[in-house]
Design an enzyme around this catalytic site. Structure first.
Site, mmCIF file in Angstrom:
data_model
loop_
_atom_site.group_PDB
_atom_site.id
_atom_site.type_symbol
_atom_site.label_atom_id
_atom_site.label_comp_id
_atom_site.label_asym_id
_atom_site.label_seq_id
_atom_site.Cartn_x
_atom_site.Cartn_y
_atom_site.Cartn_z
ATOM 1 N N CYS A 84 -3.338 29.964 -13.060
ATOM 2 C CA CYS A 84 -4.073 30.499 -14.194
ATOM 3 C C CYS A 84 -4.803 29.398 -14.960
ATOM 4 O O CYS A 84 -4.470 29.091 -16.097
ATOM 5 C CB CYS A 84 -3.082 31.225 -15.090
ATOM 6 S SG CYS A 84 -3.852 32.061 -16.443
ATOM 7 N N GLU A 85 -5.740 28.738 -14.316
ATOM 8 C CA GLU A 85 -6.567 27.702 -14.949
ATOM 9 C C GLU A 85 -7.893 27.667 -14.199
ATOM 10 O O GLU A 85 -7.898 27.727 -12.965
ATOM 11 C CB GLU A 85 -5.936 26.309 -14.781
ATOM 12 C CG GLU A 85 -4.622 26.143 -15.448
ATOM 13 C CD GLU A 85 -4.552 24.933 -16.360
ATOM 14 O OE1 GLU A 85 -5.579 24.259 -16.557
ATOM 15 O OE2 GLU A 85 -3.451 24.702 -16.883
ATOM 16 N N TYR A 127 -8.608 14.361 -10.582
ATOM 17 C CA TYR A 127 -9.549 13.251 -10.371
ATOM 18 C C TYR A 127 -10.893 13.708 -9.811
ATOM 19 O O TYR A 127 -11.726 12.870 -9.477
ATOM 20 C CB TYR A 127 -8.993 12.261 -9.340
ATOM 21 C CG TYR A 127 -7.570 11.834 -9.523
ATOM 22 C CD1 TYR A 127 -7.183 11.145 -10.660
ATOM 23 C CD2 TYR A 127 -6.624 12.110 -8.540
ATOM 24 C CE1 TYR A 127 -5.865 10.739 -10.815
ATOM 25 C CE2 TYR A 127 -5.308 11.702 -8.690
ATOM 26 C CZ TYR A 127 -4.937 11.024 -9.833
ATOM 27 O OH TYR A 127 -3.653 10.628 -9.976
ATOM 28 N N PRO A 153 0.815 -1.214 0.000
ATOM 29 C CA PRO A 153 0.000 0.000 0.000
ATOM 30 C C PRO A 153 0.849 1.264 0.000
ATOM 31 O O PRO A 153 1.953 1.279 0.546
ATOM 32 C CB PRO A 153 -0.789 -0.104 1.302
ATOM 33 C CG PRO A 153 -0.055 -1.069 2.150
ATOM 34 C CD PRO A 153 0.829 -1.901 1.290
HETATM 35 N N1 LLP Z 1 1.706 -0.843 -6.282
HETATM 36 C C1 LLP Z 1 1.708 -0.460 -7.548
HETATM 37 C C2 LLP Z 1 2.273 -1.316 -8.559
HETATM 38 C C3 LLP Z 1 1.161 0.780 -7.903
HETATM 39 O O1 LLP Z 1 1.143 1.150 -9.157
HETATM 40 C C4 LLP Z 1 0.615 1.600 -6.901
HETATM 41 C C5 LLP Z 1 0.044 2.905 -7.224
HETATM 42 C C6 LLP Z 1 0.640 1.144 -5.560
HETATM 43 C C7 LLP Z 1 1.184 -0.086 -5.299
HETATM 44 C C8 LLP Z 1 0.090 1.937 -4.421
HETATM 45 O O2 LLP Z 1 -1.268 2.232 -4.574
HETATM 46 P P1 LLP Z 1 -2.029 2.950 -3.360
HETATM 47 O O3 LLP Z 1 -2.039 2.003 -2.183
HETATM 48 O O4 LLP Z 1 -1.325 4.194 -3.047
HETATM 49 O O5 LLP Z 1 -3.411 3.203 -3.843
HETATM 50 N N2 LLP Z 1 -2.041 9.494 -8.051
HETATM 51 C C9 LLP Z 1 -3.182 8.663 -7.750
HETATM 52 C C10 LLP Z 1 -2.796 7.271 -7.351
HETATM 53 C C11 LLP Z 1 -1.938 6.569 -8.372
HETATM 54 C C12 LLP Z 1 -1.525 5.216 -7.930
HETATM 55 C C13 LLP Z 1 -0.492 4.653 -8.805
HETATM 56 N N3 LLP Z 1 -0.046 3.363 -8.404
HETATM 57 C C14 LLP Z 1 -4.013 9.323 -6.667
HETATM 58 O O6 LLP Z 1 -3.637 10.390 -6.199
HETATM 59 O O7 LLP Z 1 -5.062 8.815 -6.292
#
Ligand code: LLP
Length: 863
Positions: free
Chosen positions: A815-816, A788, A746
């Site tokens: 500026c958006e 998002y 995570p």
């Molecule tokens: N493992 C892999 C292979 C991943 O690609 C990711 C996240 C994670 C673990 C961790 O995921 P998490 O537990 O944080 O959900 N920028 C986006 C999230 C992008 C996640 C990309 N990969 C946001 O702000 O919601």
């Protein structure tokens, strides 16, 4: 019949659990009764059990057969004792018999080792009996009139054909005709009676209950049976709204609804009014007034047959979460005579009631409302087996029904065109237009539902000029922070003083709380069946954060060689196998470096093996598998399925196995990560099952890495991922497959809650009804809302104690037009210089920031 005959002089007032639980509310109740009596009405007060008591009684029913009720019975007694004393009533005298009865029933269940439906009904009824005993005594003392009546004398329920014993006793129904005997009973009792909601008696005179929320229904029965002048439902909210104000603060009060509209709204998820309470009132043309006990001066929502206007209009956007879809697929089913009849027969056999239906040439999909089909999970397997004889069956869970409710919606579809743009980001499972033209429903994923409601509300209702149907917003009416409903203070509430000082000194900044980081690491380590957890450092690569997690014994999942280098710089002695490198479309050079470093390397494509075979010959590797489906809070963060660029598809596994043999590879681990912000606790077990199938194909796999994506409670309207259920489901998998070592990785879950973004108010602006609060950093520091539509809790930290009296947009200096941190938020009257806090920004905050507009992003501070 004359007025005397029909009882037109009676008014029924129903008060819910929160309304009868405090001395202050009882004072409001008294003043309402006084007013009605002053207007010459006779008053029938129907009230619920004290808030929380029915839940406790249900828990007792569950636990008593195992002699495991602890001090629950004592707690129930104490709650009544406390309120009684606060109302200055002789509790012992009033409740002695009920308390004895309560203990007697519980002892009986303990002795026999089970609670029959009859016993359950008797126990549940105690909540209303005890509460009304107090209520009636209080009213009588204060108003010098008032008679307690036992509802079992008046609400007689009927035995219906084809209805289960359980429903007859625990979800009973009564006739809705005028009933002379009930009117006589009330007339005889005087001008003011107090009685119970929820309970009644069957044809044998035995206690039954009307199902959860049944007090509204009781009140409606009373109104119908005595032909009351009006039914008033007093609750803790000021009426029905155009959306749930907790999710949409700019939702507007609905001044007036027809019975039909109210029925549709109540049935589709508004919890303010029980759906079964409308028909009895409608049958006798009795107006229903929904009003707020804490604010008796507000006029609330009136439901009646007087059409206020006939304009085609969407009045509410409602949502029902956790709907279950059953998709039935069969080629050419329309040619088969009687297919639907046979399929629906299976639903009937299992007592499943169908809500929505959509059909195509080869597929029929129906939805089940979980409220009406609570037994679905018990019968799921055999039901699917039986139905599968007729067609291919898929059960789709974790979806929500979002409904546009109003009237003559068909005639205004063209006006909704712009609103439908929001579906660009949605996977829509089912669309349904109700035959009555009051309802247009879309079924989407649970995670998307609240956002969809906000977007649709913004497009359709906020922009409607109709002042007649739509009243004020919640903040305009209530002017307070009642919507937050949080029990424990959050870390940033406790450390508020420190944070205000930091903001004053440092300008825009992210602040991370070390104790909270540790707490969340502890939660992940506490998942018993998981052997090892890695931190997905893409979420937050701050060195102090990494050090904290290292101390907590977590490994690191790195997506780039830059991340790997940072870990090695900070912890040069780390065991290289505590690092997992999981790149996507990375250049060859990164794999070379990673293999040289001796860290675990994951391939998520067959291409490197085909094109650079010598690089990998004889190596030990992980493979990232695409399980074929994705999940997550937004389509951008779903990382499984055909349309995502990640992972090796399962149809390529054979080919990979062949290459692995040729290159003498050992596939030590399999990995999958299907997306971010997942709240379905069963998701990781499902992944494990798929990885196990792939592992069987490949042979020799030791580790299954089930990925990250653990969702958190993003804001006050959402639930947390249920870690207990997740743990249980993985424990089942473990038991069945002890041969694997299980990993998770995570990111968000570990860091999100520990971080806040602090920024300062620069300017204010009002464009008519739309108000803007400007702050000194925006999407350059925090892009999640723009990218998002993410909804983070935002507060004015300088004015935490002031009422939230307006709805505002919180915007940055970039500026958006998309530079919005929060849209339509409850906020106090902010001023220049106030410190604004954006919560849960520890993950994907600073790491995604930029220097856009040459504005430096917020810096980071760990406390
Ligand atoms: N493992 C892999 C292979 C991943 O690609 C990711 C996240 C994670 C673990 C961790 O995921 P998490 O537990 O944080 O959900 N920028 C986006 C999230 C992008 C996640 C990309 N990969 C946001 O702000 O919601």
């Amino acid at each position: 019949m004359s007025e005397e005959d029909t009882g037109r002089k009676w008014i029924v007032l129903k008060f819910g659990g929160t309304s009868v639980s405090t001395v202050e509310s009882w004072q409001n109740i008294l003043s309402v009764i006084r007013e009605r009596r002053g207007d010459g009405y006779r008053v029938c007060v129907v009230h619920s059990a004290l808030s929380g008591i029915s839940d406790m009684l249900e828990e007792i029913i569950e636990r008593a057969p195992r002699n495991n009720t602890g001090d629950l019975v004592e707690q129930v007694k104490q709650r009544h004792d406390k309120l009684g004393k606060a109302l200055d009533l002789p509790v012992d005298e009033l409740l002695k018999e009920d308390f004895d009865e309560l203990e007697h029933i519980v002892r009986g269940i303990e002795l026999i080792g089970e609670a029959s439906y009859r016993v359950q009904a008797r126990l549940l009824a105690m909540g209303e009996l005890m509460a009304t005993r107090l209520g009636a005594a209080y009213v009588r003392r204060e108003l010098e009139e008032g008679t307690w009546i036992d509802s079992r004398e008046c609400i007689r329920t009927s035995a219906l054909k084809n209805v289960s014993e359980r429903s007859l006793i625990l979800s009973a129904v009564s006739a809705t005709d005028f009933d002379r005997s009930v009117l006589d009973r009330l007339n005889e009792a005087g001008n003011l009676v107090v009685t119970q909601g929820f309970i009644g008696s069957d044809e044998e005179g035995k206690t039954v209950v009307l199902g959860r929320g049944g007090s509204d229904v009781s009140a409606a029965y009373y109104a119908a049976k005595i032909g009351a002048e009006r039914l008033e439902i007093w609750t803790d909210v000021p009426g029905l709204f155009s959306a749930n104000p907790q999710n949409v603060p700019s939702a507007r009060l609905l001044n007036h609804l027809s019975y039909k509209e109210a029925q549709e709204i109540a049935t589709n998820g508004a919890e303010v009014l029980h759906p079964r309470s409308i028909r009895p009132a409608r049958q006798h043309n009795i107006p229903i007034h929904v009003r707020c006990t804490h604010r008796p001066e507000l006029s609330g929502t009136v439901i009646s047959d007087e059409a206020s206007d006939d304009e085609a209009l969407v009045k509410t956007i409602a949502v029902r979460k956790n709907v279950i879809l059953i998709s039935m697929e069969s080629l050419g089913m329309w040619q088969q005579v009687g297919f639907l009849a046979e399929a629906f027969e299976v639903f009937k056999q299992y007592g499943l009631s169908i809500d929505l239906i959509s059909t195509s040439e080869s597929n029929v999909t129906v939805s089940l409302d979980p409220g009406l089909n609570s037994h679905f999970h018990d019968i799921r397997e055999s039901f699917v087996e039986d139905l599968s004889v007729l067609c291919r069956v898929e059960v789709i869970e974790s979806v929500s029904a979002v409904s546009l409710l109003g009237r003559r919606i068909r005639t205004i579809l063209h006006q909704l065109g712009g609103a439908f743009e929001v579906f660009e980001e949605q996977k829509v499972y089912l669309v349904n237009q109700a035959a009555n033209d009051l309802n247009f429903t879309f079924v989407v994923e649970n995670e998307q539902a609240d956002r969809l409601v906000r977007q649709l509300h913004d497009h359709i209702i906020s922009q409607s000029g109709n002042q007649q149907s739509f009243g004020p917003t919640w903040p305009e009416l209530m002017g307070d922070r009642e919507t937050t409903g949080r029990e424990q203070p959050l870390w940033w509430e406790e450390r508020r003083g420190e944070l205000l000082d930091i903001a004053a000194e440092s300008g825009p900044c992210y602040v991370y709380d070390r104790e909270t980081l540790k707490k969340y690491a502890g939660l992940i380590r506490g998942i018993g069946p998981v052997d090892y957890a890695l931190y997905a450092m893409k979420a937050n690569a701050n060195p102090e954060v990494l050090r904290t997690f290292r101390e907590q014994g977590l490994g690191f999942e790195c997506v780039s060689i830059g991340e790997v280098r940072r870990v090695l710089d900070l912890f040069p002695d780390i065991d290289r196998k505590e690092i997992l490198f999981t790149p996507n479309f990375a250049p060859r050079s990164e794999y070379e470096e990673a293999l040289d470093l001796g860290i675990n390397v994951t391939l998520d494509n067959i291409y490197p093996l085909q094109q650079w075979p010598e690089l990998f010959r004889g190596e030990e590797l992980f493979l990232r598998i695409d399980p074929g489906h994705g999940h997550g809070h937004h389509k951008h963060v779903k990382t499984g399925g055909m349309h995502s660029k990640f992972g090796i598809p399962r149809f390529e596994i054979e080919e990979v196995a062949g290459l692995a043999g040729e290159l003498d590879l050992s596939i030590k681990g399999l990995h999958a990560h299907i997306g971010s912000g997942i709240k379905d606790p069963l998701s990781w077990k499902q992944t494990a099952i798929i990885l196990h199938k792939v592992a069987r194909q490949l042979g020799g796999v030791e580790i299954l890495d089930l990925g990250g994506g653990f969702g958190i409670r993003e804001n006050d309207t959402e639930a947390h991922l249920d870690i207990r259920e997740l743990t249980q489901s993985l424990a089942q998998f473990r038991e069945a497959h002890p041969e694997y070592t299980l990993w998770v990785e995570p990111g968000r879950f570990l860091v999100a809650v520990a971080g806040v973004l602090l920024t300062t108010v620069t300017q204010l602006k009002g464009k008519g009804k739309v108000k803007y609060v400007g702050v000194d950093t925006g999407m350059n520091s925090f892009i999640r809302p723009a990218l998002y539509g993410a909804r983070h809790t935002i507060v004015d930290l300088s004015r935490l104690d002031e009422p939230n009296s307006q709805s505002v947009n919180i915007v940055g200096p970039i500026c958006e037009s998309g530079d919005k941190l929060g849209i339509d938020r409850l906020f106090p009257q902010a001023a220049e210089g106030d410190v604004v806090l954006i919560a849960n920004t520890g993950a994907y905050g600073q790491v995604m920031s930029s220097h856009y507009n040459l504005r430096p992003p917020a810096q980071e501070i760990v406390i």
